[in-house]
Design a protein around this motif. Sequence first.
Motif, short mmCIF file in Angstrom:
data_model
loop_
_atom_site.label_atom_id
_atom_site.label_comp_id
_atom_site.label_asym_id
_atom_site.label_seq_id
_atom_site.Cartn_x
_atom_site.Cartn_y
_atom_site.Cartn_z
N UNK A 146 23.72 -3.29 0.46
CA UNK A 146 23.08 -2.76 1.67
C UNK A 146 22.21 -3.82 2.35
N UNK A 147 22.43 -5.06 2.01
CA UNK A 147 21.66 -6.15 2.61
C UNK A 147 22.02 -6.28 4.09
N UNK A 148 21.04 -6.72 4.88
CA UNK A 148 21.29 -6.94 6.29
C UNK A 148 21.15 -8.39 6.70
N UNK A 149 21.19 -9.29 5.72
CA UNK A 149 20.97 -10.70 6.01
C UNK A 149 22.23 -11.54 5.88
N UNK A 150 23.39 -10.88 5.85
CA UNK A 150 24.64 -11.62 5.73
C UNK A 150 24.98 -12.07 4.34
N UNK A 151 24.23 -11.63 3.35
CA UNK A 151 24.48 -12.04 1.95
C UNK A 151 24.96 -10.86 1.13
N UNK A 152 25.81 -10.04 1.73
CA UNK A 152 26.32 -8.86 1.04
C UNK A 152 26.98 -9.25 -0.28
N UNK A 153 26.64 -8.53 -1.32
CA UNK A 153 27.20 -8.81 -2.64
C UNK A 153 26.28 -9.59 -3.53
N UNK A 154 25.27 -10.23 -2.95
CA UNK A 154 24.27 -10.93 -3.77
C UNK A 154 23.16 -9.95 -4.13
N UNK A 155 22.85 -9.88 -5.39
CA UNK A 155 21.83 -8.94 -5.85
C UNK A 155 20.51 -9.17 -5.11
N UNK A 156 19.85 -8.08 -4.75
CA UNK A 156 18.55 -8.21 -4.12
C UNK A 156 17.52 -8.65 -5.16
N UNK A 157 16.55 -9.40 -4.72
CA UNK A 157 15.52 -9.89 -5.64
C UNK A 157 14.64 -8.73 -6.10
N UNK A 158 13.96 -8.94 -7.22
CA UNK A 158 13.06 -7.91 -7.72
C UNK A 158 11.97 -7.59 -6.69
N UNK A 159 11.45 -8.62 -6.03
CA UNK A 159 10.38 -8.38 -5.06
C UNK A 159 10.90 -7.58 -3.87
N UNK A 160 12.16 -7.81 -3.47
CA UNK A 160 12.74 -7.04 -2.37
C UNK A 160 12.92 -5.58 -2.76
N UNK A 161 13.34 -5.35 -3.99
CA UNK A 161 13.49 -3.97 -4.46
C UNK A 161 12.14 -3.27 -4.52
N UNK A 162 11.12 -3.97 -5.00
CA UNK A 162 9.79 -3.35 -5.05
C UNK A 162 9.28 -3.04 -3.64
N UNK A 163 9.58 -3.93 -2.68
CA UNK A 163 9.15 -3.68 -1.30
C UNK A 163 9.86 -2.45 -0.73
N UNK A 164 11.14 -2.29 -1.03
CA UNK A 164 11.86 -1.09 -0.56
C UNK A 164 11.25 0.17 -1.19
N UNK A 165 10.89 0.10 -2.47
CA UNK A 165 10.28 1.24 -3.12
C UNK A 165 8.94 1.60 -2.50
N UNK A 166 8.14 0.58 -2.18
CA UNK A 166 6.85 0.85 -1.56
C UNK A 166 7.03 1.47 -0.17
N UNK A 167 8.03 1.02 0.57
CA UNK A 167 8.30 1.60 1.89
C UNK A 167 8.70 3.08 1.77
N UNK A 168 9.50 3.39 0.77
CA UNK A 168 9.88 4.79 0.57
C UNK A 168 8.66 5.64 0.23
N UNK A 169 7.76 5.11 -0.55
CA UNK A 169 6.53 5.85 -0.87
C UNK A 169 5.71 6.10 0.39
N UNK A 170 5.63 5.11 1.28
CA UNK A 170 4.90 5.28 2.52
C UNK A 170 5.55 6.35 3.40
N UNK A 171 6.87 6.31 3.49
CA UNK A 171 7.60 7.30 4.31
C UNK A 171 7.37 8.70 3.77
N UNK A 172 7.50 8.86 2.46
CA UNK A 172 7.32 10.18 1.86
C UNK A 172 5.90 10.69 2.07
N UNK A 173 4.92 9.81 1.90
CA UNK A 173 3.53 10.23 2.08
C UNK A 173 3.26 10.62 3.52
N UNK A 174 3.80 9.85 4.45
CA UNK A 174 3.60 10.16 5.87
C UNK A 174 4.23 11.49 6.24
#
Length: 340
Positions: free
Chosen positions: A82-110
Motif C-alpha cells: 500500500x506504499x505510495x512512493x513507487x516502492x511497492x513490494x518493499x516492506x515498510x519500515x518499523x517507524x513508518x508502521x508506527x506512524x500509521x498506527x499513531x495516525x489511526x489512533x488520532x482518527x479514532x479519537x477524533x
Amino acid sequence: MSTALQLPLVPSLHAMGRVVDALCRDPDIGRSRQKQLRALLGAYERAFGLGGLPPDAYDDLPSLLAYDTTRAFFDLAVKGLVRGDGKTGESESDSALRARGRCLELIAAKAGVPFELPDMPPPPDLAPVVAAPVRQLLMQHFEKQVDRQVTEPFRIRFLAMYGIVLDTASSSGSLVAQHMAHLAADLSTLRVHRPRGGRAATPPPPEEWPLSPATRQALRAYLPLRESLVAPLEHPVNHLWVSLEHNHTGHRPDGTTIQEPPGVPLRMGGIQRIFAKAAELLNEEMEDLIRRRAAGRPPEWEPMPTRLEPLRRAVALELQQREERQGDTPQLLVVRGRPS
C-alpha cells in the motif's frame, strides 16, 4: 483542499477523509503528521483497490477501524503493498508502521470510535543516559584548570554552557537559540525556548529556569570573554554562545577560503563538537587513570557519550522526577533546576 472529494465512492473512506480533513485543520497537528494522515488515507484507498480488506470495511468508519480490518491493513502494509512512493513490494519500515498506527489512533479519537491497535514494532532503544557521577566528573575535569589540551577560553565557555545544560536540560537546538536577552540581568534565571516537537505545529511556550550559583559564577567568567569576541564585529551579536576562533565556512568561486571571525553565533554543529571534545578529554583522562592504577574500572564509571542528547535526557529525567516529588505543576514560568 478537501480529501474526501478525491476518494472513490466508498462510504467508510469518505468518513475517514472527513476526519482527516478536520485533523489537518487542527493547529496542534504539525505538518509532518498532516502528511502522514493524508498518506494513510491514500494507503487505505490502495488497500481497497487491491481487495485486501474485509467486506465490512466498506460500510462506515467504525467498520473500517475494526480490529480485524486494521490487522488486514497492516498485513498489506508490512508487505509493502500500500506504499505510495513507487516502492511497492518493499516492506515498510518499523517507524513508518508506527506512524500509521499513531495516525489511526488520532482518527479514532477524533471520531469517537472505539479502536484497538494491533501490536506494532517496538521503538528502538534509546542510548543510555549519563549517570550523575559521570556528569560530575566532567564538571570537575574542566574546573581543575590543568588540561593543556584545551585553551582557557574553551574551558571558560564550556563550564558556562555545561552549567546551563545541567540547570535547564537544554538541547543543542535550545543552546543555539539562546540570546543575551534571555538571561536575567542578575543572572538568576534563563528563559529557555524549546524546539518544536514532531507532533506540534508551534513551539512550546518559553520556560524560565533558575540558575544555580555554580552556573552564575561560570557565566560571570564567560560574559566578559564573549564581549571581547563580539566587540570587534561590524554587526551586533545577540546570541549567548559564540565562536572563539576563525571558522572555515567554505570557498568562494575563485577558490579562496571563506572564514568567519571569532564571535559569530554558534550553530548546532559547533555546539555538538564542543561537547564531543569535552567528553573525549574526560574519557582519555579516565582511561589513563585506570591504566596507571591498574585497579580495574570503577563500577560507577562508563565512558561519557560524545553526543549531548544522552546527557540532556539524563538531566531532563532528574528534573522531571524532582518536579513530581515536589508536587509542582508545570507552568509557563517553570521554576526548576538542580540544587544549589
